[in-house]
Design a protein around this motif. Sequence first.
Motif: not given
Length: 110
Positions: A40-46, A50-67
Amino acid sequence: MHHIEMGNDETTFEFVITKASRDTLRLIHAQVSETVRTEAYVQFARDLTRAFHALKGLARLQNEAGRVILSISFERGHVEVETAWGKATNRFRTDQSYLTRTVGQIGIVE
């Protein structure tokens, strides 16, 4: 320990990676611990990269319970950061220039 910080002129949000394994990471903010799966952390970093370089998008980090505990949304140079760490939530707005260091701290993943 690895410190990650983001903010603006008025607000700073910081968390620390205190423990990491192949399966999970332990993150602490204001003495509140959250466990996230490494994948989940690696997906958040990816997503953040992407969002940072495109100036558009969303990154979400979920805890182990999925929140979702951290959400960073980019839209035309403006950035919305929302945290839901433990029982406390916080939201602030910043711009992309403030997140340049943050992206480096989190790590660019390709």
